[in-house]
Design a protein around this motif. Structure first.
Motif, PDB file in Angstrom:
ATOM      1  N   GLY A  37       0.757  -1.379  -0.155  1.00  0.00           N
ATOM      2  CA  GLY A  37      -0.081   0.075  -0.199  1.00  0.00           C
ATOM      3  C   GLY A  37       0.792   1.210  -0.097  1.00  0.00           C
ATOM      4  N   SER A  38       0.468   2.346   0.205  1.00  0.00           N
ATOM      5  CA  SER A  38       0.729   3.767   0.199  1.00  0.00           C
ATOM      6  C   SER A  38       1.881   3.948   1.287  1.00  0.00           C
ATOM      7  CB  SER A  38      -0.431   4.914   0.373  1.00  0.00           C
ATOM      8  OG  SER A  38       0.437   6.090   0.437  1.00  0.00           O
ATOM      9  N   PRO A  39       3.008   4.470   0.760  1.00  0.00           N
ATOM     10  CA  PRO A  39       4.233   4.416   2.087  1.00  0.00           C
ATOM     11  C   PRO A  39       3.771   5.660   3.096  1.00  0.00           C
ATOM     12  CG  PRO A  39       4.695   5.488  -0.153  1.00  0.00           C
ATOM     13  CD  PRO A  39       3.533   4.597  -0.387  1.00  0.00           C
ATOM     14  N   THR A  40       2.922   6.414   2.921  1.00  0.00           N
ATOM     15  CA  THR A  40       2.492   7.300   3.858  1.00  0.00           C
ATOM     16  C   THR A  40       1.497   6.702   4.892  1.00  0.00           C
ATOM     17  OG1 THR A  40       0.665   8.394   2.603  1.00  0.00           O
ATOM     18  CG2 THR A  40       2.984   9.225   2.140  1.00  0.00           C
ATOM     19  N   ASP A  41       1.009   5.538   4.641  1.00  0.00           N
ATOM     20  CA  ASP A  41      -0.104   5.079   5.509  1.00  0.00           C
ATOM     21  C   ASP A  41       0.812   4.105   6.458  1.00  0.00           C
ATOM     22  OD1 ASP A  41      -2.058   3.565   6.777  1.00  0.00           O
ATOM     23  OD2 ASP A  41      -3.228   3.144   4.627  1.00  0.00           O
ATOM     24  N   ASN A  42       0.589   4.279   7.993  1.00  0.00           N
ATOM     25  CA  ASN A  42       1.333   3.365   8.611  1.00  0.00           C
ATOM     26  C   ASN A  42       0.629   2.078   8.730  1.00  0.00           C
ATOM     27  OD1 ASN A  42       3.447   3.242  10.981  1.00  0.00           O
ATOM     28  ND2 ASN A  42       1.371   2.575  11.951  1.00  0.00           N
ATOM     29  N   ASN A  43      -0.517   1.827   8.144  1.00  0.00           N
ATOM     30  CA  ASN A  43      -1.349   0.606   8.176  1.00  0.00           C
ATOM     31  C   ASN A  43      -0.552  -0.328   7.252  1.00  0.00           C
ATOM     32  OD1 ASN A  43      -3.079   1.052  10.165  1.00  0.00           O
ATOM     33  ND2 ASN A  43      -5.125   0.870   9.018  1.00  0.00           N
ATOM     34  N   ALA A  44      -0.192   0.402   6.059  1.00  0.00           N
ATOM     35  CA  ALA A  44       0.470  -0.264   4.904  1.00  0.00           C
ATOM     36  C   ALA A  44       1.789  -1.089   5.345  1.00  0.00           C
ATOM     37  CB  ALA A  44       0.520   0.729   3.699  1.00  0.00           C
ATOM     38  N   LYS A  45       2.609  -0.334   6.230  1.00  0.00           N
ATOM     39  CA  LYS A  45       3.817  -0.739   6.714  1.00  0.00           C
ATOM     40  C   LYS A  45       3.378  -1.827   7.738  1.00  0.00           C
ATOM     41  CE  LYS A  45       5.592   3.762   7.065  1.00  0.00           C
ATOM     42  NZ  LYS A  45       5.969   5.056   7.737  1.00  0.00           N
ATOM     43  N   LEU A  46       2.333  -1.841   8.430  1.00  0.00           N
ATOM     44  CA  LEU A  46       2.057  -3.082   9.315  1.00  0.00           C
ATOM     45  C   LEU A  46       1.623  -4.390   8.257  1.00  0.00           C
ATOM     46  CD1 LEU A  46       0.030  -1.051  12.095  1.00  0.00           C
ATOM     47  CD2 LEU A  46       2.466  -2.225  12.241  1.00  0.00           C
ATOM     48  N   TYR A  47       0.668  -4.165   7.302  1.00  0.00           N
ATOM     49  CA  TYR A  47       0.577  -5.226   6.425  1.00  0.00           C
ATOM     50  C   TYR A  47       1.810  -5.673   5.693  1.00  0.00           C
ATOM     51  CZ  TYR A  47      -4.063  -2.524   6.538  1.00  0.00           C
ATOM     52  OH  TYR A  47      -5.113  -1.940   6.845  1.00  0.00           O
TER      53      TYR A  47
END
Length: 374
Positions: free
Chosen positions: A182-192
């Motif tokens: 996902g988007s690099p600015t979305d912390n959730n994306a880092k967790l996924y």
């Protein structure tokens, strides 16, 4: 609860300082119909701001917003909801938040475009003594009051495990996959991303290439998949990890355009209607169903309680997540895998989608085969 969040460096300080300065221009058009000053708040109600990040992910306008608004009106008929969608523009979201505060918002329910720079919004709200509920995506390095979401690292693990298990069952457990995050600015994306890698790394699968997808854009995901096909060759890819249903749709479009048939297993997330239809027809292998209706309703409960000077209903808070500044009291909801085999017992049983919605038009015959007739 997420160990990955505890190591976040302090970011966005300059942004916060700039945002705290008096704004020379207010985006008052974003909070629909709320041009009245704070002094004119309805005596028997109140004002709650709902600030969502984008509309490319279908869930926000079709699920989160209506469920939140309905529950607020049920709990507080005279309350006014100041709604804004930032369309993936962090600066626009800051202006929308400032407009909501100027217009008398007593609570901000904020799903950030940029998890780091949104700390400036929290700082501005705190200056105005307005509580902030971090919705869906965690706001980093900020004095957030509460956080409501899902165990997002676990969501990534569910996706990764589903793909690994499917490919092993198909005899392709050592093949090459593409990962579209996902988007690099979305912390959730880092967790996924972290969660999926914790399963896929060491599974025997080879990651041929992986991408982060700006703005969660399906169009950009399609371009990335096209690049992967050119780089790896269309006959070598046995599966695609896509972080959500939008990026899955882009990857699938690229593979269909390249003439790949049958399509390899593709993951997803959010249980979008189009994704459920792709699952029924066999174009997408799975999605992660998150109880978005429940998320929106609980967020409304918390927002109304905070507006009235109280706390979330007893028993709602079930964890803490460190955002770099504090252990944020959190409400973390469960998620589950959806494949063709359990569409009926998950999204249909919960009323998330009806069989009639899923099976309309071209999907009627696939639904008949899957015994999902309305």
């Amino acid at each position: 609860m997420h160990s990955s969040t505890s190591r976040i460096r302090t970011v966005g300080v300059l942004t916060a300082l700039m945002f705290l300065a008096p704004a020379c221009k207010r985006d008052n058009t974003e909070a629909k119909g709320n041009a009245a000053p704070a002094a004119e708040k309805a005596a028997s109600g109140g004002k709650i701001a709902l600030l969502l990040p984008e509309s490319k992910t279908a869930r926000y306008e079709t699920q989160d917003r209506p469920h939140f608004e309905r529950k607020v009106k049920e709990l507080c008929p005279d309350c006014q909801i100041l709604y804004s969608n930032a369309e993936q523009d962090a600066s626009k979201q800051q202006n929308q938040a400032e407009a909501a505060l100027t217009n008398g918002a007593q609570v901000l329910v904020l799903d950030p475009v940029d998890s780091a720079s949104a700390a400036a919004i929290v700082a501005r709200a705190k200056q105005a003594k307005v509580p902030v509920l971090s919705y869906e995506r965690l706001i980093l390095n900020a004095d957030v009051d509460y956080y409501i979401s899902f165990d997002n690292e676990q969501v990534g693990k569910l996706q990764g495990q589903a793909l690994v298990d499917k490919l092993k069952a198909d005899g392709k457990g050592t093949g090459t996959i593409v990962m579209i995050h996902g988007s690099p600015t979305d912390n959730n994306a880092k967790l996924y991303k972290s969660g999926s890698h914790s399963v896929i790394d060491g599974s025997g699968l080879k990651v041929g290439v992986e991408y982060d997808t700006p703005d969660w854009s399906p169009d950009k995901a399609q371009q990335q998949m096209e690049q992967a096909l050119t780089r790896l060759g269309k006959d070598t890819i046995v599966g695609v990890y896509a972080a959500n249903d939008g990026t899955a749709s882009g990857a699938i479009s690229a593979m269909k355009a390249a003439g790949i048939n049958p399509l390899p297993p593709v993951t997803g997330q959010d249980a979008e209607l189009a994704a459920i239809q792709r699952i029924i027809t066999g174009e997408q292998y799975m999605t992660v169903y998150k109880a978005i209706k429940k998320e929106g309703e609980i967020a409304a409960e918390v927002a109304v309680a905070l507006m009235r000077g109280g706390q979330p209903p007893e028993g709602r808070v079930n964890g803490k997540v460190n955002n770099g500044t504090k252990d944020v009291p959190s409400i973390l909801l469960p998620a589950q895998i959806v494949t063709k085999d359990n569409v009926k017992s998950t999204v249909i049983a919960d009323g998330f989608w009806t069989a009639a919605q899923i099976c309309e038009g071209a999907y009627a015959s696939a639904c008949a085969t899957a015994q999902l007739q309305p």
